[in-house]
Design an enzyme around this catalytic site. Structure first.
Site, mmCIF file in Angstrom:
data_model
loop_
_atom_site.group_PDB
_atom_site.id
_atom_site.type_symbol
_atom_site.label_atom_id
_atom_site.label_comp_id
_atom_site.label_asym_id
_atom_site.label_seq_id
_atom_site.Cartn_x
_atom_site.Cartn_y
_atom_site.Cartn_z
ATOM 1 N N PRO A 6 0.821 -1.214 0.000
ATOM 2 C CA PRO A 6 0.000 0.000 0.000
ATOM 3 C C PRO A 6 0.854 1.263 0.000
ATOM 4 C CG PRO A 6 -0.854 -1.598 1.559
ATOM 5 C CD PRO A 6 0.462 -2.137 1.074
ATOM 6 N N GLU A 7 0.467 2.224 -0.817
ATOM 7 C CA GLU A 7 1.168 3.500 -0.876
ATOM 8 C C GLU A 7 0.335 4.547 -0.146
ATOM 9 O OE1 GLU A 7 2.587 4.350 -4.847
ATOM 10 O OE2 GLU A 7 2.917 2.242 -5.281
ATOM 11 N N LYS B 50 3.610 6.204 5.138
ATOM 12 C CA LYS B 50 2.789 5.008 4.962
ATOM 13 C C LYS B 50 2.424 4.364 6.295
ATOM 14 C CE LYS B 50 5.078 4.059 0.530
ATOM 15 N NZ LYS B 50 5.827 3.074 -0.273
ATOM 16 N N ARG C 98 13.815 -2.743 -9.115
ATOM 17 C CA ARG C 98 12.370 -2.555 -9.219
ATOM 18 C C ARG C 98 11.985 -2.421 -10.684
ATOM 19 N NH1 ARG C 98 9.271 -0.386 -4.864
ATOM 20 N NH2 ARG C 98 10.430 -0.188 -2.923
#
Length: 272
Positions: A2-3, A58, A262
């Site tokens: 989750p961002e 976050k 990434r």
């Protein structure tokens, strides 16, 4: 993972369900998360009233009517917080159950156990909060500020805007989207960006995050809001997760790019 929009959605969803409720019991069902759960420390929450829920980067912070302690939560890769009737059957990965005085319970559910749920001394910042950067939706987070951080930095711009010590809350999804909408290659050295490009990039970041929050976050495989509904901002994504498809701007094929281990997606034609 989750961002910022997903965590903000969680915060907004939990507030009306938890604030002013009193904790009557805490049940730690599995102690092994990213950091071991401390059942004794968590038991200090019993008989306390939840007063506010805030967000930093976050992280969620659950404040109670004690000035000395609060709860720090990070959802990790697959964590979720749900407020459910106490009669609701307990699921396998419900690791913490906080019983409330209204017939409901707050449950921390985390199959992969990369999350964090810990009591900390509220009068001083938790070590995980001490070196965090600026909030991207703050008025003080401007294109000029981003441009200053880019100066003399050879780091790729994609990595820079995801550096939580510089700007918090931005992960791969929103970094990928913002760079596409700004026409900036994700692998460009940060120091090559002009002030105008930084202004455009920051504007896109703010627009994307604001829109995602309004729509309930991005639909991820493991993310859902406190009411159990998945966010639906994924319907609005332009390039993230769409490698090999046609660019929505020019029609050329979107390509994968690996930066700092990434994966990201970009358009070689539109992003320079």
């Amino acid at each position: 993972m989750p961002e910022l929009p997903e965590v903000e959605t969680c915060k907004k969803g939990l507030r009306p369900l938890l604030c002013q409720k009193t904790i009557t019991a805490v049940d730690v069902r599995a102690a092994r998360l990213r950091e071991p759960l401390d059942a004794i420390a968590l038991s200090q929450l019993i008989h306390c009233q939840i007063t506010e829920i805030t967000r930093r980067a976050k992280y969620l912070i659950i404040n109670i009517n004690r000035e000395d302690i609060a709860v720090l939560v990070h959802l990790g890769m697959s964590g979720s917080l749900r407020v459910l009737p106490q009669t609701e059957p307990i699921k396998k990965h419900d690791h913490i159950i906080i019983t409330l005085n209204d017939g409901y319970s707050l449950r921390y559910h985390d199959p992969r156990r990369f999350g964090l749920f810990t009591v900390f001394h509220a009068q001083k910042p938790h070590r995980l909060l001490q070196h965090l950067g600026i909030e991207p939706l703050d008025d003080s987070c401007t294109g000029d500020v981003l441009h200053q951080h880019c100066q003399k930095r050879k780091i790729k711009i994609n990595s820079l805007i995801m550096n939580q010590n510089i700007i918090v809350g931005i992960g791969n999804i929103y970094a990928t989207e913002a760079l596409f909408l700004s026409g900036i290659r994700p692998d460009r050295p940060a120091q090559t960006l002009s002030a105008a490009e930084c202004a455009s990039l920051m504007a896109q970041i703010k627009t994307l995050l604001t829109a995602a929050i309004a729509r309930g976050g991005t639909t991820l495989r493991d993310f859902s809001a406190p009411d159990g509904h998945a966010g639906y901002f994924q319907q609005q994504l332009h390039v993230y997760g769409k490698s090999g498809q046609h660019c929505p701007k020019c029609g050329n094929i979107l390509e994968d790019l690996k930066i700092s281990n990434r994966g990201t997606v970009y358009c070689p034609h539109c992003q320079r």
